[in-house]
Design a protein around this motif. Structure first.
Motif, short mmCIF file in Angstrom:
data_model
loop_
_atom_site.label_atom_id
_atom_site.label_comp_id
_atom_site.label_asym_id
_atom_site.label_seq_id
_atom_site.Cartn_x
_atom_site.Cartn_y
_atom_site.Cartn_z
N LEU A 1 0.82 -1.21 0.00
CA LEU A 1 0.00 0.00 0.00
C LEU A 1 0.86 1.26 0.00
O LEU A 1 0.50 2.26 -0.65
N SER A 2 1.97 1.26 0.71
CA SER A 2 2.84 2.43 0.74
C SER A 2 3.41 2.72 -0.66
O SER A 2 3.46 3.87 -1.10
N HIS A 3 3.83 1.66 -1.34
CA HIS A 3 4.34 1.81 -2.70
C HIS A 3 3.24 2.34 -3.63
O HIS A 3 3.50 3.21 -4.49
N PHE A 4 2.03 1.87 -3.44
CA PHE A 4 0.90 2.34 -4.23
C PHE A 4 0.68 3.83 -4.02
O PHE A 4 0.53 4.60 -4.98
N ASN A 5 0.66 4.27 -2.77
CA ASN A 5 0.42 5.69 -2.47
C ASN A 5 1.52 6.58 -3.06
O ASN A 5 1.23 7.63 -3.66
N ARG A 6 2.77 6.16 -2.91
CA ARG A 6 3.88 6.95 -3.46
C ARG A 6 3.81 7.02 -4.98
O ARG A 6 4.02 8.08 -5.58
N SER A 7 3.49 5.90 -5.60
CA SER A 7 3.45 5.85 -7.06
C SER A 7 2.31 6.71 -7.61
O SER A 7 2.47 7.39 -8.64
N MET A 8 1.16 6.69 -6.93
CA MET A 8 0.03 7.51 -7.36
C MET A 8 0.38 9.00 -7.26
O MET A 8 0.08 9.78 -8.17
N ARG A 9 1.00 9.37 -6.17
CA ARG A 9 1.35 10.77 -5.98
C ARG A 9 2.38 11.22 -7.03
O ARG A 9 2.29 12.31 -7.58
N ARG A 10 3.33 10.35 -7.31
CA ARG A 10 4.36 10.67 -8.29
C ARG A 10 3.76 10.80 -9.70
O ARG A 10 4.13 11.68 -10.46
N ARG A 11 2.82 9.94 -10.02
CA ARG A 11 2.24 9.93 -11.38
C ARG A 11 1.17 11.01 -11.55
O ARG A 11 1.14 11.72 -12.56
N PHE A 12 0.28 11.15 -10.58
CA PHE A 12 -0.87 12.04 -10.75
C PHE A 12 -0.82 13.29 -9.87
O PHE A 12 -1.68 14.15 -9.96
N GLY A 13 0.19 13.39 -9.00
CA GLY A 13 0.31 14.56 -8.15
C GLY A 13 -0.67 14.59 -7.01
O GLY A 13 -0.79 15.61 -6.32
N GLU A 14 -1.37 13.47 -6.76
CA GLU A 14 -2.36 13.40 -5.68
C GLU A 14 -2.31 12.02 -5.05
O GLU A 14 -1.92 11.03 -5.69
N THR A 15 -2.77 11.94 -3.82
CA THR A 15 -2.92 10.64 -3.18
C THR A 15 -4.15 9.94 -3.75
O THR A 15 -5.03 10.58 -4.34
N PRO A 16 -4.26 8.63 -3.58
CA PRO A 16 -5.47 7.93 -4.03
C PRO A 16 -6.75 8.51 -3.45
O PRO A 16 -7.75 8.65 -4.16
N SER A 17 -6.72 8.87 -2.18
CA SER A 17 -7.92 9.45 -1.54
C SER A 17 -8.30 10.77 -2.19
O SER A 17 -9.49 11.06 -2.41
N ALA A 18 -7.30 11.58 -2.53
CA ALA A 18 -7.56 12.87 -3.17
C ALA A 18 -8.13 12.67 -4.59
O ALA A 18 -9.01 13.43 -5.02
N VAL A 19 -7.64 11.68 -5.30
CA VAL A 19 -8.18 11.38 -6.64
C VAL A 19 -9.65 11.03 -6.54
O VAL A 19 -10.48 11.51 -7.31
N ARG A 20 -9.99 10.17 -5.59
CA ARG A 20 -11.38 9.76 -5.41
C ARG A 20 -12.25 10.94 -4.99
O ARG A 20 -13.37 11.13 -5.51
N ALA A 21 -11.75 11.76 -4.06
CA ALA A 21 -12.53 12.89 -3.58
C ALA A 21 -12.81 13.88 -4.70
O ALA A 21 -13.92 14.42 -4.81
N ALA A 22 -11.82 14.14 -5.55
CA ALA A 22 -12.01 15.06 -6.67
C ALA A 22 -13.05 14.52 -7.63
O ALA A 22 -13.89 15.28 -8.16
N ALA A 23 -13.03 13.22 -7.88
CA ALA A 23 -14.02 12.61 -8.78
C ALA A 23 -15.42 12.71 -8.19
O ALA A 23 -16.39 12.97 -8.90
N GLN A 24 -15.55 12.53 -6.88
CA GLN A 24 -16.86 12.63 -6.23
C GLN A 24 -17.39 14.06 -6.28
O GLN A 24 -18.59 14.27 -6.46
N ARG A 25 -16.49 15.05 -6.14
CA ARG A 25 -16.95 16.44 -6.22
C ARG A 25 -17.47 16.75 -7.62
O ARG A 25 -18.50 17.43 -7.78
#
Length: 342
Positions: free
Chosen positions: A314-338
């Motif tokens: 999970l830690s590797h996943f979180n780092r990789s998401m932030r590096r690729r998309f500039g956001e954490t997985p939770s932030a990506v989901r929250a933006a989509a919900q908004r």
């Protein structure tokens, strides 16, 4: 059948009951009898399409309504298509044919029988039949089925295939390595939204057909470098995309599936400019990003999304998401919900 593939678009002319070509040539073409009134389907398909464009005779064996759909992509001098239809017979009469094309049909689904001058055989799923458009032949569709259909200029293959006049009118089994590479390449082409270089794709298809027929010794190196390598790279990338969700996916597993060595797999990937691990990570992140933005999957935990995408850490996943998309997985989901609630 090459003449059928010359057409770029077909439109029904109600006054002449004919099918005419329109310009300019599209990147894809689709014709379906479903777009016609039931009482018009046989005449338009049999006379307008099969008889005039394919230069063949047609016998309808459908137990109910005749239905055919043709989808093809022009690739320079080569045409690649998918034909779906109900039971029927296509008859080639050489005295009617005016072209020198070779035609290959590959069984995607269904039961087919081929009758040529010197042979008659069943076309099992994945098998290919090669036709000489100058010779009589019959193609029997015994049930509703689907085929790959390729039309290739004879001259384009003559310098690639040894004894071409003796190697056409062939039955090629589904387990032939070159045929499997060809069908995989066709699947990729038809899965693309747009083909950037259709002429180059046509060269690749012709080379792969030549390889399946039996390439000349002096042409084998050219075909390998120009097309087989490209098709194998495409197969590797497709396999990575298909299996990226497997946490234990590694080069050895992909190489074994495709029947190549791990060393050769890495050499192929050098042409893509990325390593195996980089491709896998990219595909996993793409999948995770789609899952996180899907409102139907909002109930999934972040850890479940990570696991579903192929991440076991999970830690590797979180780092990789932030590096690729500039956001954490939770932030990506929250933006989509908004955006969904806006």
């Amino acid at each position: 059948m090459e003449s059928a593939w010359r057409s770029s678009a077909f439109a029904r002319d109600r006054s002449t009951d004919d099918i005419h070509m329109n310009a300019p040539q599209p990147s894809r073409f689709r014709f379906s009898t479903d777009d016609l009134a039931p009482e018009e389907r046989f005449k338009v398909w049999s006379e307008g399409f099969v008889h005039r464009r394919m230069e063949m005779d047609f016998i309808d064996r459908s137990p109910g309504d005749l239905r055919f759909t043709v989808e093809f992509i022009p690739l320079g001098g080569v045409a690649a298509g998918i034909v779906r239809g109900t039971p029927s017979v296509f008859l080639r009469r050489p005295e009617r044919d005016r072209n020198e094309a070779l035609y290959m049909v590959i069984n995607r689904a269904g039961r087919f029988r081929v009758v040529q001058r010197q042979q008659e055989f069943w076309l099992a799923e994945g098998d290919a039949a090669v036709f000489d458009n100058r010779q009589s032949s019959e193609f029997h569709c015994l049930e509703e089925g689907e085929t790959w259909s390729l039309s290739l200029p004879r001259d384009a293959l003559r310098h690639l295939v040894r004894d071409i006049e003796q190697t056409i009118e062939r039955h090629i089994r589904a387990d032939d390595p070159a045929l499997r590479l060809l069908t995989g390449y066709l699947e990729t082409l038809f899965g693309l939204g747009e083909i950037a270089e259709p002429e180059l794709a046509g060269v690749h298809v012709a080379d792969l057909v030549a390889s399946a027929l039996g390439a000349r010794k002096e042409a084998q190196g050219l075909i390998e470098e120009r097309s087989v390598r490209a098709a194998r790279l495409r197969a590797v990338l497709d396999e990575i995309t298909r299996r990226a969700g497997e946490p234990l996916l590694d080069p050895a597993r992909v190489a074994e599936t495709l029947g190549v060595s791990v060393r050769y797999l890495h050499r192929l990937l050098e042409d893509s400019g990325k390593t195996f691990s980089e491709h896998v990570l990219e595909r996993r992140l793409d999948r995770a990003h789609r899952l996180l933005r899907d409102p139907r999957l909002a109930h999934l935990k972040i850890s479940e999304v990570a696991l579903e995408s192929g991440f076991s850490d999970l830690s590797h996943f979180n780092r990789s998401m932030r590096r690729r998309f500039g956001e954490t997985p939770s932030a990506v989901r929250a933006a989509a919900q908004r955006r969904e609630n806006a």
